[in-house]
Design a protein around this motif. Structure first.
Motif, PDB file in Angstrom:
ATOM      1  N   PHE A  76      55.192  13.725  18.742  1.00 28.64           N
ATOM      2  CA  PHE A  76      54.250  14.442  19.609  1.00 28.64           C
ATOM      3  C   PHE A  76      54.677  15.901  19.780  1.00 28.64           C
ATOM      4  N   SER A  77      55.990  16.108  19.920  1.00 24.70           N
ATOM      5  CA  SER A  77      56.465  17.481  20.130  1.00 24.70           C
ATOM      6  C   SER A  77      56.313  18.326  18.874  1.00 24.70           C
ATOM      7  N   ALA A  78      56.361  17.645  17.683  1.00 27.42           N
ATOM      8  CA  ALA A  78      56.259  18.390  16.424  1.00 27.42           C
ATOM      9  C   ALA A  78      54.818  18.526  15.946  1.00 27.42           C
ATOM     10  N   SER A  79      53.864  17.857  16.594  1.00 23.80           N
ATOM     11  CA  SER A  79      52.507  17.745  16.049  1.00 23.80           C
ATOM     12  C   SER A  79      51.691  19.027  16.135  1.00 23.80           C
ATOM     13  N   GLY A  80      51.980  19.873  17.100  1.00 26.73           N
ATOM     14  CA  GLY A  80      51.254  21.133  17.226  1.00 26.73           C
ATOM     15  C   GLY A  80      49.754  20.902  17.360  1.00 26.73           C
ATOM     16  N   ALA A  81      48.978  21.515  16.482  1.00 27.89           N
ATOM     17  CA  ALA A  81      47.519  21.421  16.535  1.00 27.89           C
ATOM     18  C   ALA A  81      47.014  20.027  16.173  1.00 27.89           C
ATOM     19  N   TYR A  82      47.872  19.203  15.653  1.00 28.69           N
ATOM     20  CA  TYR A  82      47.484  17.850  15.237  1.00 28.69           C
ATOM     21  C   TYR A  82      47.750  16.812  16.332  1.00 28.69           C
ATOM     22  N   LEU A  83      47.993  17.254  17.561  1.00 32.73           N
ATOM     23  CA  LEU A  83      48.418  16.338  18.616  1.00 32.73           C
ATOM     24  C   LEU A  83      47.448  15.177  18.812  1.00 32.73           C
ATOM     25  N   SER A  84      46.141  15.455  18.914  1.00 36.11           N
ATOM     26  CA  SER A  84      45.183  14.379  19.188  1.00 36.11           C
ATOM     27  C   SER A  84      45.148  13.376  18.037  1.00 36.11           C
ATOM     28  N   SER A 140      71.320   2.349  12.845  1.00 32.72           N
ATOM     29  CA  SER A 140      71.978   3.330  13.707  1.00 32.72           C
ATOM     30  C   SER A 140      71.657   4.770  13.301  1.00 32.72           C
ATOM     31  N   LYS A 141      71.232   4.958  12.049  1.00 27.97           N
ATOM     32  CA  LYS A 141      70.946   6.306  11.557  1.00 27.97           C
ATOM     33  C   LYS A 141      69.451   6.542  11.363  1.00 27.97           C
ATOM     34  N   LEU A 142      68.633   5.610  11.826  1.00 31.85           N
ATOM     35  CA  LEU A 142      67.210   5.671  11.551  1.00 31.85           C
ATOM     36  C   LEU A 142      66.545   6.900  12.165  1.00 31.85           C
ATOM     37  N   TYR A 143      66.781   7.152  13.443  1.00 32.64           N
ATOM     38  CA  TYR A 143      66.105   8.249  14.127  1.00 32.64           C
ATOM     39  C   TYR A 143      66.419   9.587  13.469  1.00 32.64           C
ATOM     40  N   ARG A 144      67.691   9.816  13.170  1.00 31.23           N
ATOM     41  CA  ARG A 144      68.072  11.081  12.532  1.00 31.23           C
ATOM     42  C   ARG A 144      67.472  11.192  11.121  1.00 31.23           C
ATOM     43  N   ALA A 145      67.428  10.078  10.408  1.00 29.20           N
ATOM     44  CA  ALA A 145      66.862  10.096   9.057  1.00 29.20           C
ATOM     45  C   ALA A 145      65.374  10.442   9.083  1.00 29.20           C
ATOM     46  N   ILE A 146      64.663   9.937  10.088  1.00 24.95           N
ATOM     47  CA  ILE A 146      63.229  10.233  10.199  1.00 24.95           C
ATOM     48  C   ILE A 146      63.022  11.705  10.574  1.00 24.95           C
ATOM     49  N   GLN A 147      63.871  12.216  11.446  1.00 22.37           N
ATOM     50  CA  GLN A 147      63.783  13.641  11.789  1.00 22.37           C
ATOM     51  C   GLN A 147      63.917  14.506  10.533  1.00 22.37           C
ATOM     52  N   GLU A 148      64.882  14.169   9.692  1.00 22.51           N
ATOM     53  CA  GLU A 148      65.102  14.932   8.461  1.00 22.51           C
ATOM     54  C   GLU A 148      63.921  14.781   7.507  1.00 22.51           C
ATOM     55  N   ASP A 149      63.316  13.593   7.490  1.00 25.25           N
ATOM     56  CA  ASP A 149      62.195  13.339   6.590  1.00 25.25           C
ATOM     57  C   ASP A 149      60.948  14.113   7.017  1.00 25.25           C
ATOM     58  N   ILE A 150      60.704  14.198   8.317  1.00 26.35           N
ATOM     59  CA  ILE A 150      59.470  14.804   8.831  1.00 26.35           C
ATOM     60  C   ILE A 150      59.599  16.313   9.005  1.00 26.35           C
ATOM     61  N   GLY A 151      60.764  16.749   9.439  1.00 24.99           N
ATOM     62  CA  GLY A 151      60.902  18.158   9.783  1.00 24.99           C
ATOM     63  C   GLY A 151      60.229  18.449  11.113  1.00 24.99           C
ATOM     64  N   GLU A 152      59.794  19.664  11.315  1.00 30.16           N
ATOM     65  CA  GLU A 152      59.197  20.052  12.601  1.00 30.16           C
ATOM     66  C   GLU A 152      57.785  20.594  12.434  1.00 30.16           C
ATOM     67  N   SER A 153      57.105  20.138  11.413  1.00 30.69           N
ATOM     68  CA  SER A 153      55.753  20.621  11.130  1.00 30.69           C
ATOM     69  C   SER A 153      54.710  19.617  11.578  1.00 30.69           C
ATOM     70  N   GLY A 154      53.626  20.109  12.177  1.00 34.07           N
ATOM     71  CA  GLY A 154      52.534  19.230  12.559  1.00 34.07           C
ATOM     72  C   GLY A 154      51.882  18.586  11.352  1.00 34.07           C
ATOM     73  N   VAL A 155      51.826  19.300  10.239  1.00 30.13           N
ATOM     74  CA  VAL A 155      51.235  18.761   9.014  1.00 30.13           C
ATOM     75  C   VAL A 155      52.047  17.569   8.517  1.00 30.13           C
ATOM     76  N   THR A 156      53.366  17.723   8.447  1.00 27.70           N
ATOM     77  CA  THR A 156      54.207  16.629   7.948  1.00 27.70           C
ATOM     78  C   THR A 156      54.238  15.451   8.923  1.00 27.70           C
ATOM     79  N   ALA A 157      54.156  15.733  10.226  1.00 30.23           N
ATOM     80  CA  ALA A 157      54.119  14.640  11.219  1.00 30.23           C
ATOM     81  C   ALA A 157      52.835  13.831  11.040  1.00 30.23           C
ATOM     82  N   ASN A 158      51.731  14.502  10.840  1.00 27.57           N
ATOM     83  CA  ASN A 158      50.453  13.825  10.642  1.00 27.57           C
ATOM     84  C   ASN A 158      50.444  13.039   9.325  1.00 27.57           C
ATOM     85  N   THR A 159      50.964  13.650   8.273  1.00 26.47           N
ATOM     86  CA  THR A 159      51.041  12.968   6.971  1.00 26.47           C
ATOM     87  C   THR A 159      51.926  11.731   7.057  1.00 26.47           C
ATOM     88  N   TYR A 160      53.045  11.876   7.754  1.00 29.81           N
ATOM     89  CA  TYR A 160      53.958  10.737   7.911  1.00 29.81           C
ATOM     90  C   TYR A 160      53.271   9.568   8.607  1.00 29.81           C
TER      91      TYR A 160
END
Length: 536
Positions: A214-222, A259-279
């Motif tokens: 949600f924090s990374a989604s930007g304009a893609y929040l909804s 134990s490493k899942l959350y960090r691995a997903i952060q690295e996979d998605i990055g901080e872009s709303g586009v990549t969060a939506n695609t994911y």
């Protein structure tokens, strides 16, 4: 782990499967322990399910975790023996008394800390005594001991280096962690065993991921919110959503520990709303396949070009979670029919691997995970490629046949599937059309050829334990089974002749049924199993 062995008397019930860890399993365990020591970190090996001691016993029975407990004990035997060879008699004595065999105050006597089942007891006691009989030379426990002994010898070239052995003992005592589930009785223990996910994620992982997306989604929040609601509504429990999240990531990126899942997903998605939506779009698609794996009647399987019903029922019964990333990768990357065919093949190979003891360990997760990533990367483009990636897990026909014969008791729902698939091979050989028979129907029961209530009549000692093995079981219509009760096999033979199941009709002419007959049938079923679950 060390504390568990030191603080309790534990036994493996007679009906549990034999020790089955291979050289690869043991080597992986020793390597993991060494890596954890080198990095000065704890090592979590999973869950052990125990019962409270019975009224007439001081021992707790282990329902899940016996392979890890037995291997740890074997490692301690090897350490004890190496300490003695290095002239460290006092240290060897302390290892023996604390972890292997010592005086138990409550029981008022000297006892083995871990008592294994009838098939493993003699070679294990021989190792404890330092005298292995020649006919036990190839037993898996003895093979594991040699691997452990070779490992500890490599760590201690001379007496001055004996502290490396004490480091392992200290690690097992303080830093090899397990989750212990204690049931009041054996029935409750099996309920725990069937429902417990010993690799379950922290229940906050889903919330952490949601907040991050949600924090990374930007304009893609909804849009992100809408897709997340779709995901959450598909699962009653947060941990089920977390499993999907982990399996989907593994299907693309390869093995990822919880134990490493959350960090691995952060690295996979990055901080872009586009990549969060695609994911999330990709995750929603994976959700459809993942949820359908639990439901053979789902509309997801409306295409009838490839029949996957038996595989789906088997997935539910055997809980083959480590192979799910391969299946998800197939449905994400291949055409639907090809993915369905892959599902059937992965199920077949998983059954083989299960009997060989190759399912449930880190080796299985890593192998399936790496193969799934190959599918997603486009380097594994057909079943031949996938089979090559899974080669180290899948036993040959000779290995599978031997593992099938020595496999112990399994839950009834699994036995029914095993018998159902072998029945199809039996019918094909006899050229009988039994396609209308549904092994999974409630109208089909598992019949004990020799009555379950009279195991002693099969023979003394280990012979009596055969009563619940596949060799003494067959499929029988409920309407025929209802009046058989505890009749002996020769008294039921005529009823077997009325069955529509080929394997059961073959029992019509019984004039004798003893332990040898059960073992002969087990050998024959093992041969048919190689055809029911082919190697390639």
């Amino acid at each position: 782990m060390g504390h568990l062995l030191a603080d309790h008397l534990i036994e493996v019930p007679r009906f549990q499967r034999r020790y089955a860890w291979t050289a690869d399993n043991v080597g992986e365990y020793l390597s993991d322990l060494a890596e954890a020591r080198s990095k000065d970190r704890d090592y979590f090996v999973g869950t052990v399910v125990l019962t409270q001691p019975e009224d007439d016993s001081f021992r707790r029975r282990v329902v899940d975790g016996q392979q890890r407990l037995a291997t740890t004990s074997i490692l301690l035997v090897a350490i004890r023996d190496r300490l003695a060879e290095l002239g460290k008699a006092e240290q060897a004595k302390r290892v023996q008394e604390r972890y292997l065999r010592g005086y138990e105050l409550q029981a008022e006597g000297v006892f083995e800390r871990l008592a294994l089942g009838p098939h493993d007891s003699e070679p294990y006691l021989g190792l404890l005594e330092g005298q292995v009989a020649a006919d036990h030379d190839a037993h898996p426990l003895v093979v594991s001991y040699r691997l452990c002994k070779q490992h500890v010898e490599g760590l201690t070239p001379d007496a001055d280096s004996y502290s490396a052995l004490m480091d392992i003992v200290n690690q097992l005592e303080k830093r090899v962690q397990i989750l212990v589930a204690v049931a009041s009785n054996i029935q409750e223990a099996y309920v725990i065993f069937e429902t417990l996910n010993d690799r379950g994620a922290d229940l906050t992982t889903a919330d952490l991921l949601k907040n991050y997306l949600f924090s990374a989604s930007g304009a893609y929040l909804s849009t992100v919110e809408h897709k997340w609601v779709q995901l959450e509504s598909a699962f009653e429990k947060p941990e089920d959503l977390v499993r999907l999240i982990r399996f989907e990531l593994i299907s693309r990126k390869g093995p990822v520990r919880t134990s490493k899942l959350y960090r691995a997903i952060q690295e996979d998605i990055g901080e872009s709303g586009v990549t969060a939506n695609t994911y999330l779009s990709r995750l929603v698609k994976a959700k459809d396949a993942y949820v359908a794996l639990r439901d053979p009647d789902s509309d997801y399987w409306k295409s009838d070009r490839v029949d996957v019903r038996d595989s789906l029922l088997a997935y539910r019964r055997f809980q083959f979670e480590s192979s799910i990333p391969v299946v998800l990768a197939g449905f994400a990357s291949w055409g639907f029919d090809d993915a369905c065919r892959l599902l059937n093949k992965v199920l077949i190979w998983s059954v083989r691997a299960l009997f060989a003891g190759n399912i449930g360990a880190k080796l299985a997760e890593d192998t399936f995970g790496n193969t799934a990533a190959s599918i997603s990367a486009g380097t594994a483009v057909n079943q031949v490629d996938v089979r090559a990636g899974l080669d180290k897990l899948i036993p040959s026909d000779d290995q599978f046949r031997a593992a099938f014969v020595r496999y112990g008791v399994m839950p009834g729902s699994r036995v029914k599937y095993i018998l159902g698939m072998i029945e199809r091979v039996e019918s094909d050989i006899a050229r009988r059309d039994t396609s209308a028979l549904d092994w999974s129907s409630r109208g089909v029961t598992i019949e004990h050829i020799h009555p379950k209530s009279q195991p002693a009549l099969l023979g003394e000692g280990s012979a009596a334990t055969l009563v619940d093995t596949v060799g003494n079981l067959t499929l029988l219509e409920k309407k025929l089974n209802k009046d058989l009760g505890s009749k002996l096999p020769t008294e039921k033979a005529a009823v077997y002749g009325e069955s529509s199941f080929t394997m059961t009709r073959a029992l019509t002419g019984l004039d004798q049924w003893d332990a040898e007959a059960v073992e002969r049938r087990m050998e024959r079923l093992a041969g048919l199993a190689c055809r029911a679950w082919p190697e390639v």
